[in-house]
Design a protein around this motif. Structure first.
Motif, PDB file in Angstrom:
ATOM      1  N   TYR A 240     -63.222  34.265  95.115  1.00  0.00           N
ATOM      2  CA  TYR A 240     -62.808  34.892  93.329  1.00  0.00           C
ATOM      3  C   TYR A 240     -62.757  33.759  93.359  1.00  0.00           C
ATOM      4  O   TYR A 240     -63.749  32.499  92.559  1.00  0.00           O
TER       5      TYR A 240
ATOM      6  N   SER B  46     -59.353  37.326  86.753  1.00  0.00           N
ATOM      7  CA  SER B  46     -59.773  37.122  88.347  1.00  0.00           C
ATOM      8  C   SER B  46     -61.421  37.701  88.649  1.00  0.00           C
ATOM      9  O   SER B  46     -59.967  39.424  88.258  1.00  0.00           O
TER      10      SER B  46
ATOM     11  N   GLY C 180     -62.692  39.607  92.530  1.00  0.00           N
ATOM     12  CA  GLY C 180     -63.268  38.549  93.393  1.00  0.00           C
ATOM     13  C   GLY C 180     -64.583  39.293  94.312  1.00  0.00           C
ATOM     14  O   GLY C 180     -64.733  40.309  94.153  1.00  0.00           O
TER      15      GLY C 180
END
Length: 881
Positions: free
Chosen positions: A377, A385, A387
């Motif tokens: 991440y 964020s 991932g």
């Protein structure tokens, strides 16, 4: 329609007529009372909406406000003397305007009091009369007072004023009615200055609007608007798609004010004074989510570190990079566990990282050696964020060979597995409490007995390992560390008290496996990581200085331990700077100085690169020293000492190794002799184990006579070595007659109290000790022989150390490196430059020049009239610092 329905409708109609008549009477009675107050208040509103009060200011605005308030209060007092219109008065007005008699409105709502014989006829006539009633007529109220029709001109003027101040009427009215003193303002006197401060994580300089009316700014920027030249300015209006609002002003000076707000969406900022206004359109550019991917499946490198290769990109930079891992297990509870692993970045904010490989030391992780699934991440400064896709790998674990270290690691795994909560404390009745002791008895039921089963098993195993330390623990620090850990486990009351035990057990295992050198290496790596993290997040200079000092001390301890290990193994040249190690020490100091200087001037990238190079150099030093004087992979250093001296030192090192082997064989022979005597005592066979000539035999150990012969051979080899210590002319080395003190040795273990070491005297001591050892072996005295052998080993080590140090110092003197010139023969005072060249060099220090450079870059980056490409280039330069 029935008569009852008709009567109901008549009553509703007459009630409506009565309400109209009552309102007319109210207007006719009170309008003259408030006529003057209404005129003055209307004029005040016209001045407020049209901006007159804003332009002329006080005291005229304040006078108008006070007059309006005065006449309004006076009119209210006069109105209190008037009687409110009643219902009966309103009914009479309706009946009078319709020429109705006998009060029909009262009759249709009335009931007979006594006789009801004549009531139906009277009621029927009242109903017929009420059906014929018409609307009431108004009487002139203001016309007698207003022959010039001001009552019609005033509303029209108020409407025009509302049109002039459209969009700011409420704000202008609020400002006009404010009780504070307000100076008159003019648009020609006001000077506006507006800019936007982007969020810190973007790293962008302030964006000045200047002559631009439409500006693109990052979402979340702080809008700063200042007005100067006026004493009582209007407020800045911010309009978005959802609402509009006025920003409060903060006074900066007598004629300077500031308004600030955070712009998250597209908005318009408008500052209006009178009929002139300045407007800016703010296009808030939303921050994009990071893009991240893992390019290769992670694998373990040769140092048991996980090599993670990844790519990420963000418009303003990634500030946080971390792994989320889950163990692969068929147990749902075990598979649901989550662990986060932070990955260090090279800076506080990185916009793009392409094909970057980061080594991660996960050998301490509780899941080391297990296969896990993971996602990588990235989080940017806006807390957004993203991932990567899920991938799988096995967490590398450190392989321990020493049995004691392997046992300690097993204990650590048990402690990690038993990370659950303790069982609740037992409950007691009052009678049981009275029988309990008043002091703490460290009862197991209240402590270890409540711990998880894994913790209890770890305590039992550590107790078993430390029960008989004589034949297991060669290092007292390992034993004491385990006793400390088991004591803390035994007396812990909760899981929180065990927080530091896994880390302590890891350090103990490293000490048991690698000795003091392993502990020094571990401490150096931890200090390096702390310094690397501090540089990356741009910690305060005071904190960086502290971290650097700790790292410097850890490096010194590690290199000193490397020297000590080389001494023990007889590598005198390596321990005293020969064979390439001296060059490594110089490189270490140069890199330490480079890290300190780069951090002082703000060059985080330079400090990070120098730190990485230093870490690699220190890791390789252990391999170089273990090679026994070969200098590692680097080329040999020419001219450090003569070839004859090198050969003599190598022969002395070989002799030291052979003496150590002889000492080990002597110890083995003594052990077998003791075992033989014990067997004879137990079996009563005193003659067993004797050969025909009376010499002891049996086992693999050599006899004392054989050991004495080997000791004599070593003594003869030492004598031959001393005779061969001559230069190319056949003369003894001049260094053999010199002495070296602790100061010249750099404060080594020997000579710490300032005693002198002479190579010739040390060799004499070694030869005498060998002779004593030979005599003791011939007499079968193993203890005396081992004591003499230890003295011989120590004397040989001191001789080699002193001789190597003297040879190195003599070579430095020959090369002229006395501190007044550099290796190229230039004067170190001025760097080898003449006076004219020195005058052409900027004499300011690096910190001053770097600070001035940064200020100039920020100033130029803030000049919006520059070309877009030039400003982007300046932004990239600022990012580097």
């Amino acid at each position: 329609m029935t008569d009852q329905e008709s009567i109901t409708q008549i009553r509703k109609r007459t009630a409506r007529l009565t309400w109209q008549a009552r309102a007319m009477i109210f207007w006719e009675r009170y309008a003259p009372v408030f006529a003057l107050a209404g005129l003055i208040c209307g004029l005040f509103l016209i001045g407020a909406f049209s901006g007159i009060w804003e332009r002329i200011g006080d005291p005229w605005r304040l006078i108008g406000l006070l007059i309006a308030i005065y006449v309004l209060i006076k009119a209210g007092l006069n109105a209190r003397r008037k009687k409110l219109p009643s219902q009966s008065e309103a009914r009479r007005r309706v009946e009078q305007d319709s020429n109705a008699t006998h009060r029909p409105l009262d009759t249709i709502d009335d009931k007979p009091a006594l006789s009801a014989d004549a009531w139906p006829i009277h009621f029927k006539k009242a109903v017929e009369s009420a059906r014929l009633l018409g609307a009431p007529r108004s009487r002139p109220a203001l016309a007698p007072l207003d022959p010039y029709f001001i009552r019609f001109a005033l509303p029209a003027a108020i409407g025009l004023a509302l049109m002039v101040g459209a969009g700011d009427n409420f704000e202008r009215l609020k400002r006009a009615m404010a009780p504070s003193w307000q100076a008159g303002i003019s648009a020609s006197d006001a000077i506006f200055e507006v800019w936007a401060d982007p969020p810190d994580y973007t790293g962008r300089p302030p964006i000045y609007f200047k002559d631009r009316q439409t500006v693109d700014i990052p979402a979340g920027s702080k809008l700063v608007a200042r007005v100067s030249g006026v004493k009582s300015p209007t407020r800045l209006k911010i309009s978005t798609a959802k609402r509009s609002r006025y920003l409060p002003l903060e006074r900066l000076g007598p004629e300077s004010f500031e308004a600030t707000t955070i712009v998250k969406d597209r908005a318009k900022a408008r500052w209006r004074i009178g009929n002139q206004q300045t407007e800016w359109t703010l296009n808030a550019i939303k921050d994009q989510n990071p893009v991240i991917s893992v390019l290769e499946n992670p694998i373990a490198d040769k140092r048991d570190r996980l090599s993670l290769t990844y790519y990420f990109e963000d418009d303003y930079g990634v500030e946080e990079l971390f792994l989320i891992i889950n163990p692969l297990s068929e147990d749902p509870e075990e598979a649901a566990k989550i662990s986060r692993i932070d990955i260090p970045l090279s800076g506080r904010s990185i916009r793009k990282a392409d094909n970057i490989t980061t080594p991660l030391d996960l050998t301490k992780h509780e899941w080391a050696g297990r296969k896990v699934k993971a996602r990588l991440y990235a989080r940017d400064g806006a807390n957004q964020s993203a991932g990567s896709v899920e991938f799988f790998f096995t967490i590398p674990d450190k392989i321990f060979v020493e049995p004691l270290a392997k046992a300690v690691i097993e204990h650590r795994q048990l402690v990690l597995a038993g990370a659950g909560e303790y069982a609740p404390l037992p409950t007691y009745t009052r009678r049981e409490l009275r029988n309990l002791p008043w002091f703490d008895t460290y009862d197991t039921d209240n402590r270890l007995g409540r711990a998880p089963a894994e913790i209890q098993r770890a305590a039992v195993l550590i107790d078993a390992v430390t029960d008989a330390p004589a034949d297991i623990f060669k290092d007292p620090a390992v034993y004491m560390g385990l006793k400390n850990v088991v004591g803390r486990i035994r007396y812990a009351r909760s899981a929180d008290a065990l927080a530091g035990i896994p880390e302590d057990l890891w350090s103990i295992a490293i000490r048991a496996e690698f000795g003091v050198l392993g502990t020094a290496l571990e401490e150096m790596r931890e200090a390096e990581q702390a310094l690397r993290d501090g540089i990356a997040r741009r910690a305060p200079q005071r904190e960086i200085d502290t971290l650097f000092d700790r790292y410097n001390e850890a490096v010194d301890r590690y290199t000193e331990e490397l020297r000590r290990k080389a001494m023990e193994e007889g590598n005198f040249a390596e321990a005293n700077g020969g064979g390439g190690n001296g060059q490594n020490m110089d490189q270490i100091q140069e890199l330490l100085d480079a890290i300190e200087e780069a951090n002082r001037i703000g060059d985080t990238e330079g400090a990070r690169l120098a730190l990485a190079k230093l870490a690699e150099l220190l890791e390789n030093m252990q391999i170089q020293l273990a090679a026994g004087g070969g200098g590692g992979d680097g080329p040999p250093m020419e001219g450090e000492m003569s070839e004859e001296m090198k050969k003599s030192l190598e022969e002395l090192a070989d002799l030291l190794g052979e003496q150590r082997e002889l000492q080990d064989e002597t110890q083995q022979a003594e052990n077998e002799e003791l075992q033989r005597e014990l067997d004879q005592m137990l079996n009563g066979q005193s003659g067993q184990g004797q050969s025909e000539d009376g010499e002891q035999s049996g086992g693999n150990a050599m006899t004392p006579q054989e050991l004495a012969q080997q000791q004599q051979a070593l003594e003869e080899a030492l004598q031959a070595l001393r005779e061969g210590m001559t230069d190319e002319n056949g003369d003894p080395f001049p260094e053999m007659g010199e002495t070296v003190t602790a100061e010249r040795q750099g404060g080594g273990e020997d000579g710490e109290d300032g005693t002198s070491l002479n190579p010739e005297e040390a060799l004499d001591d070694a030869e005498q000790a060998m002779n004593r050892s030979q005599g003791a072996l011939q007499g079968g005295d193993f203890d005396g022989s081992q004591q003499a052998q230890s003295e011989a080993i120590e004397a040989l080590r001191q001789a080699g150390q002193a001789l190597a140090e003297l040879a190195t110092d003599g070579q430095e003197a020959e090369n002229g490196q006395d501190g007044k010139s550099d290796p190229l023969g230039r004067d170190s005072a001025n760097g080898g430059l003449d006076e004219n060249a020195q005058q052409d060099i900027d004499q300011r220090d690096n910190a001053t020049r770097s600070r001035e450079l940064l200020e100039e870059l920020r100033r130029r980056a803030g000049e919006q009239e520059r070309e877009q490409s030039e400003r982007e280039y300046l932004d990239r330069l600022l990012k580097r610092f």
